[in-house]
Motif scaffolding. Sequence first.
Motif, PDB file in Angstrom:
ATOM      1  N   GLY A  47      38.240  30.094  36.637  1.00  0.00           N
ATOM      2  CA  GLY A  47      39.488  30.774  36.967  1.00  0.00           C
ATOM      3  C   GLY A  47      39.604  32.157  36.367  1.00  0.00           C
ATOM      4  O   GLY A  47      40.604  32.839  36.594  1.00  0.00           O
ATOM      5  N   ARG A  48      38.590  32.623  35.618  1.00  0.00           N
ATOM      6  CA  ARG A  48      38.644  33.952  35.025  1.00  0.00           C
ATOM      7  C   ARG A  48      38.357  35.017  36.071  1.00  0.00           C
ATOM      8  O   ARG A  48      37.570  34.818  37.000  1.00  0.00           O
ATOM      9  CB  ARG A  48      37.619  34.071  33.894  1.00  0.00           C
ATOM     10  N   ALA A  49      38.984  36.197  35.904  1.00  0.00           N
ATOM     11  CA  ALA A  49      38.747  37.305  36.822  1.00  0.00           C
ATOM     12  C   ALA A  49      37.318  37.815  36.665  1.00  0.00           C
ATOM     13  O   ALA A  49      36.820  37.970  35.551  1.00  0.00           O
ATOM     14  CB  ALA A  49      39.749  38.424  36.561  1.00  0.00           C
ATOM     15  N   LEU A  50      36.677  38.076  37.786  1.00  0.00           N
ATOM     16  CA  LEU A  50      35.323  38.629  37.797  1.00  0.00           C
ATOM     17  C   LEU A  50      35.347  40.121  38.051  1.00  0.00           C
ATOM     18  O   LEU A  50      34.809  40.909  37.284  1.00  0.00           O
ATOM     19  CB  LEU A  50      34.483  37.945  38.878  1.00  0.00           C
ATOM     20  N   VAL A  51      35.972  40.512  39.145  1.00  0.00           N
ATOM     21  CA  VAL A  51      35.957  41.912  39.558  1.00  0.00           C
ATOM     22  C   VAL A  51      37.350  42.319  39.997  1.00  0.00           C
ATOM     23  O   VAL A  51      37.989  41.650  40.807  1.00  0.00           O
ATOM     24  CB  VAL A  51      34.981  42.149  40.734  1.00  0.00           C
TER      25      VAL A  51
END
Length: 365
Positions: free
Chosen positions: A350-354
């Motif tokens: 669930g962490r932001a990548l881009v």
Amino acid sequence: MAEIVIENLRKEFGDFTAVQSSSFRIEDGEFFMLLGPSGCGKTTTLRMIAGLELPSSGQIYIDGEEVARKPASERDIAFVFQMFALYPHMNVRRNMSYPLVCQGMPRARVRAKVAEVAAILGIEDILDKPVGGLSGGDRQRVALGRAIVREPKAFMMDEPLGALDAEFREHMAEELRALHDRMGATTVYVTHDQLEAMQMGDKIVVMNHGVIEQFGTPQDIYDKPATRFVADFIGSPPMNFLSFQGAIAPGDQAVRMQGVDLGVPRAQAGFQGEMLFGIRPEHVRFDDGGAWRGRVLASEYLGTTQIVTLDSAAGPIKLRAPSDQRVAPGETVGLNFDARTVTLFDGSSGRALVSELNAGVLDHG
């Protein structure tokens, strides 16, 4: 007033960890929001800052002084509760005077301070009335007044508007923010209402299960969420999430989903696996030539705008459009997105990548 610094703050109740190693800084004079759902640890954090709960570990600095083990009475903090906590046998004037009387302040000075704060809050006409017969809004003003007269280093507010009806709560939120701007006081405010947090806060900490999900300005948190939880919790309707398996390499500015290339901010690092293409409803637009297609399921009229719900190959999409833009249920339409408004998430963590703010893969450790 005072700067407040929290370092590695943790609170355990037996086997349950309510707050997990939280760290953040509240600037002098800032209106700071602790936001999250029930049970996320925001009130426990506030109570530790105020001295009503002792932390299991970590440090709390108020105006440069470490106070984690000091009692509330030695922290020069004023607390405003949701349910007012007024003395029912006292009238408004005596409720507001009480903390000053306890400090041994001369009577003339007490009267002057109460009159000054009553004028700021617009409650001069009810000073001699019993608190039991007051409206919820007036009782909240009295509770605020009792805190303000002390001129503390900081104010702690635990959902102070939660007992008011929706219309009056919005009005009181405006009043409270205006009062803060006049006084320049450091204020820490707990709420579960994301609209209240976005309306009033200079900075927001978003918490979930005792963990800080994101810390930043309302605009940063809304535009560039650090996790799927934040993106889903902030916004009405929340962000759309389109699930797909794919890969992105350093320098890429597009991902391929269901055979269609969709633009994203330039990636600084690579990732492969399950991803979520995140886009807010107001950043989706109808486009007859759009390669991405959706079938209209329903529309919700909101006056000048409408929320259109569509079904797509990668999942449901909500779109905010002008209310005069006509679409019919069952109709298939083309869609387009502005790459600058897209956030990619790791589908597993669930962490932001881009995103444009954080163009790269976040630390997964």
